[in-house]
Motif scaffolding. Sequence first.
Motif, PDB file in Angstrom:
ATOM      1  N   LEU A  16      -3.974   4.549  -5.368  1.00 60.81           N
ATOM      2  CA  LEU A  16      -3.102   5.168  -4.379  1.00 60.81           C
ATOM      3  C   LEU A  16      -2.558   4.089  -3.440  1.00 60.81           C
ATOM      4  O   LEU A  16      -3.323   3.395  -2.765  1.00 60.81           O
ATOM      5  N   LEU A  17      -1.246   3.976  -3.400  1.00 63.33           N
ATOM      6  CA  LEU A  17      -0.631   2.890  -2.641  1.00 63.33           C
ATOM      7  C   LEU A  17      -0.909   2.987  -1.146  1.00 63.33           C
ATOM      8  O   LEU A  17      -1.099   1.969  -0.473  1.00 63.33           O
ATOM      9  N   VAL A  18      -0.968   4.201  -0.602  1.00 60.20           N
ATOM     10  CA  VAL A  18      -1.181   4.353   0.836  1.00 60.20           C
ATOM     11  C   VAL A  18      -2.532   3.772   1.250  1.00 60.20           C
ATOM     12  O   VAL A  18      -2.638   3.111   2.300  1.00 60.20           O
ATOM     13  N   TYR A  20      -4.215   1.499  -0.525  1.00 63.02           N
ATOM     14  CA  TYR A  20      -4.134   0.068  -0.833  1.00 63.02           C
ATOM     15  C   TYR A  20      -3.574  -0.698   0.371  1.00 63.02           C
ATOM     16  O   TYR A  20      -4.121  -1.738   0.771  1.00 63.02           O
ATOM     17  N   LEU A  21      -2.507  -0.173   0.934  1.00 69.54           N
ATOM     18  CA  LEU A  21      -1.896  -0.821   2.095  1.00 69.54           C
ATOM     19  C   LEU A  21      -2.812  -0.784   3.310  1.00 69.54           C
ATOM     20  O   LEU A  21      -2.880  -1.746   4.081  1.00 69.54           O
ATOM     21  N   GLU A  22      -3.538   0.327   3.474  1.00 72.19           N
ATOM     22  CA  GLU A  22      -4.470   0.432   4.592  1.00 72.19           C
ATOM     23  C   GLU A  22      -5.600  -0.582   4.442  1.00 72.19           C
ATOM     24  O   GLU A  22      -6.041  -1.197   5.416  1.00 72.19           O
ATOM     25  N   GLY A  23      -6.076  -0.745   3.208  1.00 76.57           N
ATOM     26  CA  GLY A  23      -7.107  -1.751   2.953  1.00 76.57           C
ATOM     27  C   GLY A  23      -6.629  -3.135   3.333  1.00 76.57           C
ATOM     28  O   GLY A  23      -7.367  -3.925   3.927  1.00 76.57           O
ATOM     29  N   TRP A  24      -5.371  -3.429   3.004  1.00 80.92           N
ATOM     30  CA  TRP A  24      -4.809  -4.733   3.349  1.00 80.92           C
ATOM     31  C   TRP A  24      -4.638  -4.903   4.859  1.00 80.92           C
ATOM     32  O   TRP A  24      -4.828  -5.988   5.398  1.00 80.92           O
ATOM     33  N   ARG A  25      -4.266  -3.839   5.545  1.00 77.22           N
ATOM     34  CA  ARG A  25      -4.126  -3.938   7.008  1.00 77.22           C
ATOM     35  C   ARG A  25      -5.470  -4.304   7.642  1.00 77.22           C
ATOM     36  O   ARG A  25      -5.532  -5.115   8.579  1.00 77.22           O
ATOM     37  N   GLU A  26      -6.532  -3.697   7.140  1.00 81.92           N
ATOM     38  CA  GLU A  26      -7.865  -4.009   7.656  1.00 81.92           C
ATOM     39  C   GLU A  26      -8.292  -5.411   7.256  1.00 81.92           C
ATOM     40  O   GLU A  26      -8.960  -6.121   8.020  1.00 81.92           O
ATOM     41  N   LEU A  27      -7.901  -5.822   6.058  1.00 83.17           N
ATOM     42  CA  LEU A  27      -8.231  -7.160   5.586  1.00 83.17           C
ATOM     43  C   LEU A  27      -7.554  -8.218   6.444  1.00 83.17           C
ATOM     44  O   LEU A  27      -8.137  -9.265   6.754  1.00 83.17           O
ATOM     45  N   ILE A  28      -6.333  -7.942   6.871  1.00 82.99           N
ATOM     46  CA  ILE A  28      -5.607  -8.869   7.742  1.00 82.99           C
ATOM     47  C   ILE A  28      -6.296  -8.975   9.102  1.00 82.99           C
ATOM     48  O   ILE A  28      -6.380 -10.064   9.687  1.00 82.99           O
ATOM     49  N   LYS A  65       3.707   6.828  -5.123  1.00 85.59           N
ATOM     50  CA  LYS A  65       2.393   7.339  -4.746  1.00 85.59           C
ATOM     51  C   LYS A  65       1.270   6.454  -5.264  1.00 85.59           C
ATOM     52  O   LYS A  65       0.299   6.171  -4.552  1.00 85.59           O
ATOM     53  N   THR A  66       1.388   6.010  -6.503  1.00 84.26           N
ATOM     54  CA  THR A  66       0.383   5.104  -7.085  1.00 84.26           C
ATOM     55  C   THR A  66       1.073   3.853  -7.590  1.00 84.26           C
ATOM     56  O   THR A  66       2.303   3.832  -7.771  1.00 84.26           O
TER      57      THR A  66
END
Length: 203
Positions: A16-18, A20-28, A65-66
């Motif tokens: 799920l892309l949404v 995935y992006l949230e994971g990256w925001r936290e990773l940053i 979506k994915t």
Amino acid sequence: MVQSFYDCVTNDNEILLVHYLEGWRELIKFMDSMGSVFGFISHETMTKINILQGYLDGENGKSYKTIKSMINYELENQVVNFKYLPSKQVPSGCRTLLRMHRALKWLEVFLYKVGTSPGHDKTSEMCAEAYHKTLSHYHSWFIRQVAEVAFLAMPPVEDMYKIVCVKDHEEAKVVLLTTVDSIVKVYNITQELYTINNMLDLP
């Protein structure tokens, strides 16, 4: 961050892309907490997150979506250019995510090295080794030199333990390897999708 990457993967092994992006925001946020060392990548990654978020929020958002549905949509509509990056045009979702995918491998390898080290290795050396094995292959000579200098400013491993809110190496090992586990599954599924569609070398 860990929860977001775990939430990425559906029961059908779609991403799920949404999330995935949230994971990256936290990773940053995690990268930025270690100082300016990761500035050269966190800024570029935020730009890519915004591009993909724009596609998600756009009129064709359902097609994004994915990761799999994004790839299918962009290939069917000839959004992806396999020969060059058109000037004055927002990069395709597939190209944008591929750059993030490559960076994710670097961070996965780095966190694994820290989590499995004896506890006294230098974070700068571990990060540089991970970079050389992964992301450096896609960077210009200039970017590689900037990265080499940035790694020298990395905090000692004890400070990194404080960042991930653990007391010692044993606690850090559990936290870091759990993080790696959440990233690996997402990375492997994405890698397979890009391989099947011959998209690992998009310009």
